[in-house]
Write a protein that holds these residues in place. Sequence first.
Motif, PDB file in Angstrom:
ATOM      1  N   ILE A   2       0.832  -1.204   0.000  1.00 44.02           N
ATOM      2  CA  ILE A   2       0.000   0.000   0.000  1.00 44.02           C
ATOM      3  C   ILE A   2       0.865   1.252   0.000  1.00 44.02           C
ATOM      4  O   ILE A   2       0.605   2.215  -0.747  1.00 44.02           O
ATOM      5  CB  ILE A   2      -0.946  -0.004   1.211  1.00 44.02           C
ATOM      6  N   ARG A   3       1.915   1.268   0.800  1.00 43.31           N
ATOM      7  CA  ARG A   3       2.789   2.453   0.867  1.00 43.31           C
ATOM      8  C   ARG A   3       3.475   2.719  -0.463  1.00 43.31           C
ATOM      9  O   ARG A   3       3.807   3.875  -0.783  1.00 43.31           O
ATOM     10  CB  ARG A   3       3.828   2.270   1.974  1.00 43.31           C
ATOM     11  N   GLU A   4       3.697   1.671  -1.260  1.00 42.21           N
ATOM     12  CA  GLU A   4       4.355   1.836  -2.557  1.00 42.21           C
ATOM     13  C   GLU A   4       3.360   2.057  -3.686  1.00 42.21           C
ATOM     14  O   GLU A   4       3.722   2.037  -4.863  1.00 42.21           O
ATOM     15  CB  GLU A   4       5.230   0.616  -2.839  1.00 42.21           C
ATOM     16  N   GLY A   5       2.083   2.269  -3.321  1.00 33.53           N
ATOM     17  CA  GLY A   5       1.077   2.629  -4.312  1.00 33.53           C
ATOM     18  C   GLY A   5       0.390   1.470  -5.001  1.00 33.53           C
ATOM     19  O   GLY A   5      -0.328   1.667  -6.000  1.00 33.53           O
ATOM     20  N   GLY A   6       0.578   0.258  -4.488  1.00 27.90           N
ATOM     21  CA  GLY A   6      -0.055  -0.903  -5.099  1.00 27.90           C
ATOM     22  C   GLY A   6      -1.329  -1.328  -4.386  1.00 27.90           C
ATOM     23  O   GLY A   6      -1.764  -0.713  -3.402  1.00 27.90           O
ATOM     24  N   SER A   7      -1.915  -2.391  -4.885  1.00 28.45           N
ATOM     25  CA  SER A   7      -3.114  -2.992  -4.285  1.00 28.45           C
ATOM     26  C   SER A   7      -2.811  -4.413  -3.842  1.00 28.45           C
ATOM     27  O   SER A   7      -1.930  -5.079  -4.393  1.00 28.45           O
ATOM     28  CB  SER A   7      -4.275  -3.016  -5.289  1.00 28.45           C
ATOM     29  N   PRO A  57      -8.349   2.423   1.194  1.00 26.22           N
ATOM     30  CA  PRO A  57      -9.641   1.765   0.982  1.00 26.22           C
ATOM     31  C   PRO A  57      -9.546   0.255   1.213  1.00 26.22           C
ATOM     32  O   PRO A  57      -8.554  -0.378   0.846  1.00 26.22           O
ATOM     33  CB  PRO A  57      -9.964   2.070  -0.479  1.00 26.22           C
ATOM     34  N   VAL A  58     -10.560  -0.299   1.828  1.00 30.97           N
ATOM     35  CA  VAL A  58     -10.686  -1.746   1.974  1.00 30.97           C
ATOM     36  C   VAL A  58     -11.962  -2.146   1.241  1.00 30.97           C
ATOM     37  O   VAL A  58     -13.042  -1.615   1.519  1.00 30.97           O
ATOM     38  CB  VAL A  58     -10.747  -2.177   3.450  1.00 30.97           C
ATOM     39  N   TYR A  59     -11.818  -3.092   0.325  1.00 28.79           N
ATOM     40  CA  TYR A  59     -12.934  -3.509  -0.516  1.00 28.79           C
ATOM     41  C   TYR A  59     -13.436  -4.886  -0.075  1.00 28.79           C
ATOM     42  O   TYR A  59     -12.652  -5.788   0.224  1.00 28.79           O
ATOM     43  CB  TYR A  59     -12.504  -3.591  -1.984  1.00 28.79           C
ATOM     44  N   GLY A  60     -14.724  -5.034  -0.043  1.00 32.54           N
ATOM     45  CA  GLY A  60     -15.345  -6.321   0.276  1.00 32.54           C
ATOM     46  C   GLY A  60     -16.651  -6.447  -0.479  1.00 32.54           C
ATOM     47  O   GLY A  60     -17.229  -5.446  -0.915  1.00 32.54           O
ATOM     48  N   ALA A  61     -17.115  -7.672  -0.631  1.00 32.14           N
ATOM     49  CA  ALA A  61     -18.359  -7.872  -1.369  1.00 32.14           C
ATOM     50  C   ALA A  61     -18.907  -9.263  -1.117  1.00 32.14           C
ATOM     51  O   ALA A  61     -18.187 -10.156  -0.667  1.00 32.14           O
ATOM     52  CB  ALA A  61     -18.126  -7.682  -2.874  1.00 32.14           C
ATOM     53  N   GLY A  62     -20.194  -9.413  -1.394  1.00 29.13           N
ATOM     54  CA  GLY A  62     -20.801 -10.728  -1.459  1.00 29.13           C
ATOM     55  C   GLY A  62     -21.235 -11.340  -0.151  1.00 29.13           C
ATOM     56  O   GLY A  62     -21.472 -10.666   0.854  1.00 29.13           O
ATOM     57  N   LEU A  63     -21.296 -12.658  -0.171  1.00 27.54           N
ATOM     58  CA  LEU A  63     -21.830 -13.442   0.931  1.00 27.54           C
ATOM     59  C   LEU A  63     -21.082 -13.183   2.237  1.00 27.54           C
ATOM     60  O   LEU A  63     -21.686 -13.146   3.308  1.00 27.54           O
ATOM     61  CB  LEU A  63     -21.756 -14.934   0.574  1.00 27.54           C
ATOM     62  N   LYS A 106      -6.381  -4.303 -16.491  1.00 22.45           N
ATOM     63  CA  LYS A 106      -6.586  -2.900 -16.151  1.00 22.45           C
ATOM     64  C   LYS A 106      -6.937  -2.795 -14.681  1.00 22.45           C
ATOM     65  O   LYS A 106      -7.946  -3.339 -14.242  1.00 22.45           O
ATOM     66  CB  LYS A 106      -7.702  -2.306 -17.007  1.00 22.45           C
ATOM     67  N   GLU A 107      -6.119  -2.090 -13.906  1.00 25.22           N
ATOM     68  CA  GLU A 107      -6.320  -2.033 -12.457  1.00 25.22           C
ATOM     69  C   GLU A 107      -7.623  -1.327 -12.110  1.00 25.22           C
ATOM     70  O   GLU A 107      -8.025  -0.369 -12.775  1.00 25.22           O
ATOM     71  CB  GLU A 107      -5.118  -1.368 -11.788  1.00 25.22           C
ATOM     72  N   PRO A 108      -8.277  -1.795 -11.017  1.00 18.18           N
ATOM     73  CA  PRO A 108      -9.650  -1.337 -10.716  1.00 18.18           C
ATOM     74  C   PRO A 108      -9.705  -0.041  -9.916  1.00 18.18           C
ATOM     75  O   PRO A 108     -10.170   0.002  -8.779  1.00 18.18           O
ATOM     76  CB  PRO A 108     -10.214  -2.498  -9.901  1.00 18.18           C
ATOM     77  N   GLY A 109      -9.211   1.049 -10.476  1.00 17.64           N
ATOM     78  CA  GLY A 109      -9.388   2.342  -9.820  1.00 17.64           C
ATOM     79  C   GLY A 109      -8.431   2.565  -8.666  1.00 17.64           C
ATOM     80  O   GLY A 109      -7.242   2.237  -8.727  1.00 17.64           O
ATOM     81  N   GLU A 110      -8.957   3.107  -7.570  1.00 22.29           N
ATOM     82  CA  GLU A 110      -8.137   3.507  -6.423  1.00 22.29           C
ATOM     83  C   GLU A 110      -7.494   2.296  -5.749  1.00 22.29           C
ATOM     84  O   GLU A 110      -8.175   1.323  -5.431  1.00 22.29           O
ATOM     85  CB  GLU A 110      -9.019   4.249  -5.404  1.00 22.29           C
ATOM     86  N   PRO A 111      -6.174   2.336  -5.540  1.00 27.52           N
ATOM     87  CA  PRO A 111      -5.505   1.199  -4.888  1.00 27.52           C
ATOM     88  C   PRO A 111      -6.040   0.966  -3.484  1.00 27.52           C
ATOM     89  O   PRO A 111      -6.469   1.898  -2.804  1.00 27.52           O
ATOM     90  CB  PRO A 111      -4.035   1.641  -4.850  1.00 27.52           C
ATOM     91  N   GLY A 112      -6.006  -0.286  -3.048  1.00 27.62           N
ATOM     92  CA  GLY A 112      -6.483  -0.624  -1.713  1.00 27.62           C
ATOM     93  C   GLY A 112      -6.298  -2.099  -1.441  1.00 27.62           C
ATOM     94  O   GLY A 112      -5.574  -2.807  -2.145  1.00 27.62           O
ATOM     95  N   VAL A 113      -6.984  -2.576  -0.395  1.00 30.23           N
ATOM     96  CA  VAL A 113      -6.936  -3.987  -0.002  1.00 30.23           C
ATOM     97  C   VAL A 113      -8.271  -4.622  -0.360  1.00 30.23           C
ATOM     98  O   VAL A 113      -9.329  -4.183   0.109  1.00 30.23           O
ATOM     99  CB  VAL A 113      -6.659  -4.138   1.507  1.00 30.23           C
ATOM    100  N   PHE A 114      -8.221  -5.652  -1.184  1.00 35.00           N
ATOM    101  CA  PHE A 114      -9.425  -6.348  -1.632  1.00 35.00           C
ATOM    102  C   PHE A 114      -9.542  -7.662  -0.862  1.00 35.00           C
ATOM    103  O   PHE A 114      -8.707  -8.559  -1.034  1.00 35.00           O
ATOM    104  CB  PHE A 114      -9.358  -6.622  -3.134  1.00 35.00           C
ATOM    105  N   VAL A 115     -10.558  -7.788  -0.010  1.00 29.69           N
ATOM    106  CA  VAL A 115     -10.809  -9.012   0.758  1.00 29.69           C
ATOM    107  C   VAL A 115     -12.041  -9.661   0.150  1.00 29.69           C
ATOM    108  O   VAL A 115     -13.179  -9.264   0.434  1.00 29.69           O
ATOM    109  CB  VAL A 115     -11.016  -8.703   2.253  1.00 29.69           C
ATOM    110  N   LEU A 116     -11.820 -10.662  -0.704  1.00 30.53           N
ATOM    111  CA  LEU A 116     -12.894 -11.176  -1.551  1.00 30.53           C
ATOM    112  C   LEU A 116     -12.875 -12.695  -1.611  1.00 30.53           C
ATOM    113  O   LEU A 116     -11.824 -13.324  -1.556  1.00 30.53           O
ATOM    114  CB  LEU A 116     -12.751 -10.628  -2.978  1.00 30.53           C
ATOM    115  N   SER A 117     -14.057 -13.277  -1.756  1.00 31.82           N
ATOM    116  CA  SER A 117     -14.144 -14.714  -2.028  1.00 31.82           C
ATOM    117  C   SER A 117     -14.155 -14.901  -3.558  1.00 31.82           C
ATOM    118  O   SER A 117     -14.462 -13.965  -4.302  1.00 31.82           O
ATOM    119  CB  SER A 117     -15.410 -15.286  -1.385  1.00 31.82           C
ATOM    120  N   SER A 118     -13.727 -16.089  -4.048  1.00 40.58           N
ATOM    121  CA  SER A 118     -13.466 -17.264  -3.226  1.00 40.58           C
ATOM    122  C   SER A 118     -11.997 -17.330  -2.809  1.00 40.58           C
ATOM    123  O   SER A 118     -11.140 -16.708  -3.440  1.00 40.58           O
ATOM    124  CB  SER A 118     -13.818 -18.537  -4.002  1.00 40.58           C
TER     125      SER A 118
END
Length: 478
Positions: A256-261, A292-298, A339-351
């Motif tokens: 994150i500090r280096e601008g990645g996701s 940003p922290v991203y989450g979605a779904g069940l 293509k990266e999904p917009g603003e860098p962050g942490v994606f916590v996603l299933s599966s």
Amino acid sequence: MSLNELFTLTARQLCLCILPFAQGMKITDLNRDGGIGSNSLLVELGGYTFVVDAGLHPKLTGNAAVPNFDFIGDREIDFVIVTHCHLDHIGSLPVLLKQHPKARVFMSLPSQMLVERMLHNSCNVMKRQKEEKRIPEYPLFTHDDIDGISGRFEPLKYKDPLRLELHGEMLTITLYQAGHVAGAGGFQIEHGSKTYFFTGDVLFDDQRVLNGARFPKAKKFDAMVIETTRGETERPEGKTRESEVKRLLKQVGQTIREGGSVLIPVFALGRMQELLSLLNDARKDGRLPRCPVYGAGLGLDIADYFDQITKRTQLINYTRRVTKELRLKRPPRKLTPGKEPGEPGVFVLSSGMLVERTPSYMVASTLLASTKNAICFVGYCDPDTPGGKLLETRPGQTYLFDVLDYQCPVLAKVDRFELSGHADRDEILNFALAAEPKSIVLTHGDPGAREWFAQQLEAADHPVRVIDPEPLETIEIL
């Protein structure tokens, strides 16, 4: 008893007549392919017949994913024990219960609170797959089917014995907290003079939101049925769950500090809530930068159920406060591979295994081709899944996202962190040997994992009969 009366006895009553001479337990693995998949065991014990779990195979589709319930035939199932609510253990429960309308269903209270939500989501997934993959038999059950069986779910308290009596024959079930995920339980069966123990899926370590297994200590069992998931995984010297959490947070923070996701693929039940709690605590105490922290779904839906379980049982520690403080965002609906999904962050996603068409799979396709990003696996990955294949792909080699018809070099950092929901193999081995069983049945593991356990058990000081049953092979434990 007259001859006429004897000839009118049912098969079950005849079994009871000869009970003193037939105290053994018979087990049949109903999983068509063995290994880890559509987990389900048929157990016959005296006059009782019951089933442990009724899962769906995560790598198969249609009827092939269902345990072979036809093997049960016209035998009457007295009850079903659900060890926990992952779909490889409950995904075919409506199918089994439709075939056996009189069977009772026992599980923990947290599992009772979660099971319907998990099954309804599975029904939705099957409806979608029916169109996407053209699977004519999907869905295997409907939402009405789930509603129709919900009244049969009977919650058991941990360490509170349930005594059953059938035609004068006694059997006692005692459920014990198994860690792993919320509601998971190993269980003890007492029948006549014999005591049996089934571990189910177990984790002895305490997690951030859930205590580890609380199995009976200094207890002797005549036989045990144990999981073997991590039999091929040797934990390096000095590596602990705490050290792996620190290593994960260090990788996330640096990226994150280096601008990645960072993508953290997780199972919707258990891993997602654990990781969200870890990230929230780390952001609050300064170990992670704000991002940003991203989450979605069940998994997010289940977080609300965790909040209810916390309030009702105190068995887990997770509240809505976590998701509110994180201010979770949803990833963009339209994602383009490469293509990266917009603003860098942490994606916590299933599966957790990057199964095709899931949120984690789609986001991985946008991050993998950049050196500034990272993909951090935190649980078991079957070698045949996209996640397992990615872990085996060397940096710089080409990786194929098959269903997206997209391939790219592996440039992002890809690593595995030992935060599995399954216990280390040595922990399970030590627990089993301490109980000094005469027989141990190996389940829930790939061939290599079972082989490790078999070798270790056969070399132990205490003599033990090791049984690795073939699918649909009935084995008897005396």
